[in-house]
Design a protein around this motif. Structure first.
Motif, PDB file in Angstrom:
ATOM      1  N   ARG A 195      26.959 -10.925  -1.525  1.00  0.00           N
ATOM      2  CA  ARG A 195      27.157 -11.876  -2.622  1.00  0.00           C
ATOM      3  C   ARG A 195      27.705 -11.177  -3.862  1.00  0.00           C
ATOM      4  O   ARG A 195      28.585 -11.710  -4.554  1.00  0.00           O
ATOM      5  CB  ARG A 195      25.848 -12.573  -2.972  1.00  0.00           C
ATOM      6  CG  ARG A 195      26.028 -13.566  -4.125  1.00  0.00           C
ATOM      7  CD  ARG A 195      24.765 -14.339  -4.427  1.00  0.00           C
ATOM      8  NE  ARG A 195      25.005 -15.241  -5.552  1.00  0.00           N
ATOM      9  CZ  ARG A 195      24.750 -14.936  -6.823  1.00  0.00           C
ATOM     10  NH1 ARG A 195      24.213 -13.764  -7.122  1.00  0.00           N
ATOM     11  NH2 ARG A 195      25.018 -15.792  -7.798  1.00  0.00           N
ATOM     12  N   GLU A 198      31.186 -12.178  -5.509  1.00  0.00           N
ATOM     13  CA  GLU A 198      31.293 -12.610  -6.910  1.00  0.00           C
ATOM     14  C   GLU A 198      32.405 -11.858  -7.632  1.00  0.00           C
ATOM     15  O   GLU A 198      33.149 -12.431  -8.424  1.00  0.00           O
ATOM     16  CB  GLU A 198      29.966 -12.393  -7.637  1.00  0.00           C
ATOM     17  CG  GLU A 198      29.041 -13.588  -7.593  1.00  0.00           C
ATOM     18  CD  GLU A 198      29.615 -14.796  -8.314  1.00  0.00           C
ATOM     19  OE1 GLU A 198      30.180 -14.650  -9.409  1.00  0.00           O
ATOM     20  OE2 GLU A 198      29.509 -15.903  -7.767  1.00  0.00           O
ATOM     21  N   ARG A 221      35.645 -13.273  -6.437  1.00  0.00           N
ATOM     22  CA  ARG A 221      35.856 -14.612  -6.996  1.00  0.00           C
ATOM     23  C   ARG A 221      36.292 -14.522  -8.448  1.00  0.00           C
ATOM     24  O   ARG A 221      37.248 -15.193  -8.871  1.00  0.00           O
ATOM     25  CB  ARG A 221      34.566 -15.429  -6.878  1.00  0.00           C
ATOM     26  CG  ARG A 221      34.728 -16.888  -7.306  1.00  0.00           C
ATOM     27  CD  ARG A 221      33.407 -17.636  -7.238  1.00  0.00           C
ATOM     28  NE  ARG A 221      32.485 -17.199  -8.259  1.00  0.00           N
ATOM     29  CZ  ARG A 221      32.500 -17.625  -9.528  1.00  0.00           C
ATOM     30  NH1 ARG A 221      33.410 -18.497  -9.916  1.00  0.00           N
ATOM     31  NH2 ARG A 221      31.626 -17.184 -10.395  1.00  0.00           N
ATOM     32  N   GLN A 222      35.615 -13.691  -9.236  1.00  0.00           N
ATOM     33  CA  GLN A 222      35.951 -13.579 -10.653  1.00  0.00           C
ATOM     34  C   GLN A 222      37.339 -12.983 -10.869  1.00  0.00           C
ATOM     35  O   GLN A 222      37.969 -13.233 -11.899  1.00  0.00           O
ATOM     36  CB  GLN A 222      34.883 -12.746 -11.367  1.00  0.00           C
ATOM     37  CG  GLN A 222      33.538 -13.447 -11.451  1.00  0.00           C
ATOM     38  CD  GLN A 222      32.414 -12.516 -11.852  1.00  0.00           C
ATOM     39  OE1 GLN A 222      32.652 -11.390 -12.292  1.00  0.00           O
ATOM     40  NE2 GLN A 222      31.179 -12.979 -11.703  1.00  0.00           N
ATOM     41  N   THR A 264      28.038 -19.233  -4.626  1.00  0.00           N
ATOM     42  CA  THR A 264      29.257 -18.418  -4.719  1.00  0.00           C
ATOM     43  C   THR A 264      30.259 -18.814  -3.659  1.00  0.00           C
ATOM     44  O   THR A 264      31.466 -18.924  -3.931  1.00  0.00           O
ATOM     45  CB  THR A 264      28.899 -16.928  -4.584  1.00  0.00           C
ATOM     46  OG1 THR A 264      28.024 -16.555  -5.649  1.00  0.00           O
ATOM     47  CG2 THR A 264      30.149 -16.057  -4.626  1.00  0.00           C
TER      48      THR A 264
END
Length: 743
Positions: A260, A264, A267-268, A295
Motif C-alpha cells: 500500500r 500510494e 498514485r501520488q 488506495t
C-alpha cells in the motif's frame, strides 16, 4: 545532469540542491555508512548525491546505487573540486568519515555564503585557534564563489589551512553539532545530545571511543536490513527513496502494508497503472484491509476503471474513520458517470457516517433534486442550434474563485449573454459519454477552456490523462467545430508524469480542432514539443480572457478612486513543488515585505480558496503579523472584479490573482512559484513584475518594486493599460476567426 523535459527551474528560480562527497577506493565503505545514515535520520530528504572520485570504474558505485536512487558519480581531482560545481545552487559537501545522526534541515535552508564549522586544532588546544579543514562540512551557495577563488583552486593554491583565507568574506559559521569531531570523545565520552553529524578521522574501532562507535554501528547494515529499517520508520518519507527501498523487499516477500505504501507513492506521482499492479494482488486476497481498498479504488478511478473502483471504495467504507471520505469519493465517481441520484445517495451515507464531512455535504447539496431540475431547465432554455457547448471547470461553493470567473470571461469573448440561454455547460471532469456527445453535436459549436486544463493530477482519468475526461474515439465523433480557447499547460517545476497517453490525446485534440489557442507563449512552446512537426503550427497564442476584462465587460468603467490597499495572495496546492525547502525563508521574507508595505497602504489578504488562508495563520503564528482577509471564494464574480479594480496593487501567487486584477487595470506583482506566472509576465514584456518565492532577498525586492508602483501609481496603471492593449489585439483577431468558424 540531464533533467526532465518539464523541469523549468530556471523559470521560477527554484533552488537546485545536491549533497556531495569525495570517495576513492579506500573511502567507498565509509560512503555506504554515510548514505545509510543520511536516509535513516532524514527520511523525507532525497536530493541528488554527487560522488566525486579520482577515476573509479562505474561498477564501483553499484553498492552505493542500491542505497540511493539519485547517485551521480563525477570525476574530480580531489575533494575541493566540490567548489567547482556550478549546476546546483546549493551543494552540501560531506565526508565519507561522517555519520549523520540528526535533522539536516538547517543546512538545507541555508541561503548565504559558504557554511562551515571552524575546528580547534587538536595538536595545540591551548591556542584556541580554529581553522577550516579541507574534509570538513561545507554548505556552498555556488553564487557566492567568485572567479578569484576558483582561479586559486585551478592553480592548486587551496591546500592545508588555506581554505580559511580563500573563503574570507563569504564564510558563514555553522554550529559545531553539524560537524562534530569524534576525536573529541576520548576516554569513552558520550556523544553530546543534539549532534547532527559525527565525523570520524580514524577513531573507528579504537579503544576509548566506545560511545562514538555505538552511534555509528546502527548504520553498518546489509542492503535488505537497511531497506527494512527505512520502510519501518514512522512519519513522512521521500517518495523516491521509499520506492527505492520498498520495491526490492516486495519482490522477495509481498506485504500488504508495504504494498500500500508503494502504491500510494505511485498514485501520488500519477502512475496509477503501477499502483494497481502493486496493490491488486495483495488487496484481492484480503477484504479486511479498508485502506488498501481505498488506495486501490482511487487508482482504478484515475484509470477510468469505474466499476472496479466502486467495488473497492465500498469495501473501504467498512472502516469507520475513513468511511465518509470514501462515500465522498463514491459520490464523485457516480457523478462522473452521470448518475446524480446515486451520487446523492452516497453523499447521504457519508453524512450518516460523519455529519461534519465537507465533501459529502457539498455533493449532497450539488445533487439535490431541485438543483438537478434547475440544471435541466437551464439546458433547455433555448433552441440547441443557437447555443454553444462549453467544456470547462465550473467551480462552485468554496472552490477556487479564479475558476468561477474564468468560464464567464471565455463566454464574453463570443457573446454578451453568458447564461444558459446561449451556453450548454459540460463539466470538464465528467465522463464525456454518448449522451454528452449527442447534446454537444446538437449545438452550433464546442468551446474548450480556458484554464490550466493540461495538468495530469487534477481529476485524473484514464481516457485523456488531462482534465477533460474524453476518449479519443468519442472525440473523433464530435461533428461541430471545436475551439480550444486559452487553455494552459500547467506542469509544475520538476513534476514528472507519464506523457504517452497525454501526447496521444493531445494529437487527437489538435487534429480535431478548428482553433487551438493556449493562454501563454510558454504553454505554446511546451505543447509544441509534444506534437509531430505537421501539427505544431496549429497551436496559437490566445491570452487568458481575464487579462482583458476591462475590454470584455459590458458597461465597464475604471474606478474614479481606489482604496488605499494592497492585496496579497498565496497558494498552497502542491506546496512541496512550490517551495521546496524554502517555505520558512519565504514566510520570513514576506513578513519583511508586509511590514514595509504597511507604511504606505493597508495590506489585506485575498484568499481565492479557504486553504489559501494558511499564509495568514502562519504569518501570525511565526511573525506576529495579522492581515484582514477578503474571502474571495465567497464573492460573486462582479464582487471579485470590483475588489481587484479598486485596490492599488495586487501581489499574487495564483495565476488568476495576477491575471484578473491586471485585466481590471490594476498594477500587479507576481510571487513566482509556477512557470505560468513567469510566462504571463514574459508575454506582457514585464518580467520585473515577478519575484521568485526562492529569491534570497525576496522581502526587500518585493517591497522596493511595490513601493515604486505605489509612488507613481498613475503611471503604473497607464502601463497596465498599455500592456493590455497588445493582448486585446490578439484576442480580437482570434475572436474574429472564431466567428467565422462558428458561423
Amino acid at each position: 545532469m540531464t533533467r526532465a523535459v518539464d523541469d523549468r527551474r530556471a523559470v521560477t528560480g527554484k533552488r537546485r540542491i545536491a549533497f556531495a562527497a569525495y570517495a576513492d577506493e579506500g573511502r567507498l565503505p565509509g560512503l555506504l555508512v554515510l548514505l545509510r545514515s543520511l536516509a535513516l535520520t532524514n527520511p523525507a530528504v532525497c536530493e541528488d548525491f554527487l560522488v566525486l572520485h579520482p577515476g573509479l570504474p562505474d561498477e564501483a558505485f553499484d553498492p552505493a546505487r542500491r542505497l540511493h536512487p539519485r547517485l551521480i558519480p563525477r570525476r574530480a581531482a580531489g575533494r575541493l573540486d566540490v567548489l567547482r560545481v556550478t549546476d546546483y545552487d546549493t551543494v552540501i559537501a560531506l565526508d565519507t568519515g561522517m555519520v549523520v545522526l540528526g535533522d539536516l534541515g538547517e543546512l538545507l535552508r541555508m541561503r548565504d555564503g559558504v557554511g562551515a564549522v571552524p575546528q580547534l586544532l587538536p595538536e595545540d588546544p591551548a591556542d584556541d585557534r580554529r581553522v577550516l579543514l579541507d574534509d570538513g562540512l561545507l554548505v556552498i551557495q555556488t553564487a557566492a564563489l567568485d572567479e578569484g577563488l576558483l582561479g586559486r583552486l585551478d592553480g592548486g593554491a587551496l591546500g592545508g589551512g588555506s581554505l580559511d583565507s580563500a573563503l574570507k568574506g563569504v564564510l558563514e559559521r555553522v554550529d559545531a553539532r553539524h560537524d562534530f569531531l569524534a576525536h573529541r570523545l576520548f576516554d569513552d565520552a558520550p556523544v553530546p545530545e543534539g549532534v547532527a553529524i559525527l565525523r570520524f578521522t580514524g577513531q573507528e574501532g579504537r579503544p576509548g571511543y566506545g560511545p562514538a562507535d555505538e552511534a555509528r554501528r546502527p548504520y553498518e547494515l546489509d542492503d535488505d536490513a537497511f531497506r527494512a529499517a527505512y520502510c519501518a520508520l514512522p512519519g513522512a518519507k521521500h517518495p523516491d527513496l521509499l520506492l527505492h527501498c520498498a520495491v526490492p523487499l516486495l519482490e522477495r516477500q509481498p506485504r500488504v502494508d508495504l504494498a500500500r505504501a508503494v502504491a500510494e507513492v505511485h498514485r501520488q506521482q500519477g502512475r496509477y497503472d503501477e499502483a494497481v499492479a502493486v496493490l491488486a494482488p495483495v488487496a484481492g486476497r484480503d477484504v479486511d484491509r479498508p485502506r488498501c481498498h481505498q488506495t486501490l479504488g482511487a487508482s482504478l478511478m484515475a484509470l477510468s476503471r469505474y466499476e472496479e473502483a466502486e467495488r473497492h471504495m465500498l469495501l473501504a467504507t467498512a472502516a469507520p474513520d475513513i468511511a465518509a471520505r470514501n462515500f465522498g469519493q463514491l459520490a464523485r465517481l457516480a457523478w462522473l458517470r452521470g448518475d446524480e441520484h446515486a451520487a446523492h445517495d452516497y453523499a447521504r451515507q457519508g453524512l450518516d457516517a460523519d455529519p461534519t464531512d465537507g465533501t459529502c455535504r457539498a455533493w449532497h447539496e450539488r445533487t439535490l433534486p431541485a438543483a438537478l431540475r434547475r440544471d435541466e431547465a437551464e439546458a433547455a432554455a433555448a433552441p440547441a442550434a443557437e447555443q454553444y457547448a462549453h467544456v470547462a471547470l465550473f467551480a462552485d461553493g468554496n472552490e477556487n474563485a479564479g475558476d468561477k470567473v474564468l468560464p464567464e470571461a471565455v463566454r464574453m469573448c463570443l457573446d454578451t449573454d453568458t447564461g444558459p440561454r446561449r451556453w450548454l455547460s459540460v463539466h470538464v471532469h465528467r465522463l464525456f459519454d454518448e449522451r454528452a456527445l449527442e447534446r454537444v453535436n446538437a449545438r452550433r459549436g464546442l468551446v474548450i477552456g480556458g484554464g490550466g486544463l493540461f495538468l495530469p493530477d487534477t481529476a485524473p482519468n484514464g481516457n485523456s490523462t488531462w482534465q477533460w475526461n474524453v476518449a479519443d474515439a468519442t472525440l473523433e465523433r464530435i461533428t461541430v467545430p471545436i475551439a480550444v480557447f486559452a487553455v494552459g499547460y500547467n506542469i509544475f517545476d520538476g513534476q514528472v508524469y507519464r506523457r504517452e497517453r497525454f501526447a496521444e490525446s493531445l494529437r487527437a485534440l489538435v487534429r480535431s480542432s478548428a482553433f487551438f489557442g493556449l493562454r501563454n507563449r510558454g504553454s505554446v512552446e511546451r505543447v509544441r514539443e509534444l506534437l509531430p512537426p505537421e501539427l505544431r503550427d496549429r497551436v496559437l497564442y490566445q491570452p487568458c480572457p481575464t487579462t482583458v476584462t476591462r475590454r470584455l465587460t459590458p458597461g465597464w468603467s475604471d474606478p474614479e478612486r481606489r482604496d488605499d490597499t494592497v492585496l496579497v495572495n498565496c497558494a498552497y496546492d502542491r506546496a512541496g513543488l512550490r517551495f521546496g525547502h524554502d517555505y520558512g525563508h519565504f514566510l520570513a521574507e514576506m513578513a519583511t515585505a508586509v511590514r514595509s508595505l504597511g507604511k504606505h497602504a493597508e495590506v489585506r489578504y485575498a484568499a481565492h480558496m479557504p486553504t489559501d488562508e494558511k499564509f495568514v495563520n502562519d504569518l501570525r503564528r511565526e511573525h506576529g503579523l495579522t492581515l484582514p482577509v477578503e474571502p474571495l471564494y465567497d464573492a460573486t464574480n462582479d464582487e471579485l472584479r470590483d475588489l481587484y479594480a479598486r485596490t492599488r496593487l495586487v501581489i499574487g501567487m495564483r495565476g488568476h490573482a495576477g491575471m484578473i486584477p491586471f485585466g481590471c487595470g490594476t498594477p500587479i506583482l507576481s510571487l513566482v512559484s509556477h512557470p505560468k506566472l513567469a510566462y504571463f509576465l514574459s508575454d506582457i514584456e514585464r518580467p520585473e513584475w515577478g519575484v521568485s518565492v526562492h529569491e534570497r532577498h525576496l522581502g526587500t525586492r518585493l517591497a522596493e518594486r511595490a513601493e515604486m508602483l505605489l509612488a507613481d501609481h498613475d503611471a503604473a496603471v497607464a502601463d497596465v493599460h498599455d500592456r493590455q492593449r497588445a493582448l486585446w489585439d490578439v484576442t480580437q483577431e482570434n475572436i474574429a476567426e472564431l466567428r467565422k468558424i462558428f458561423g
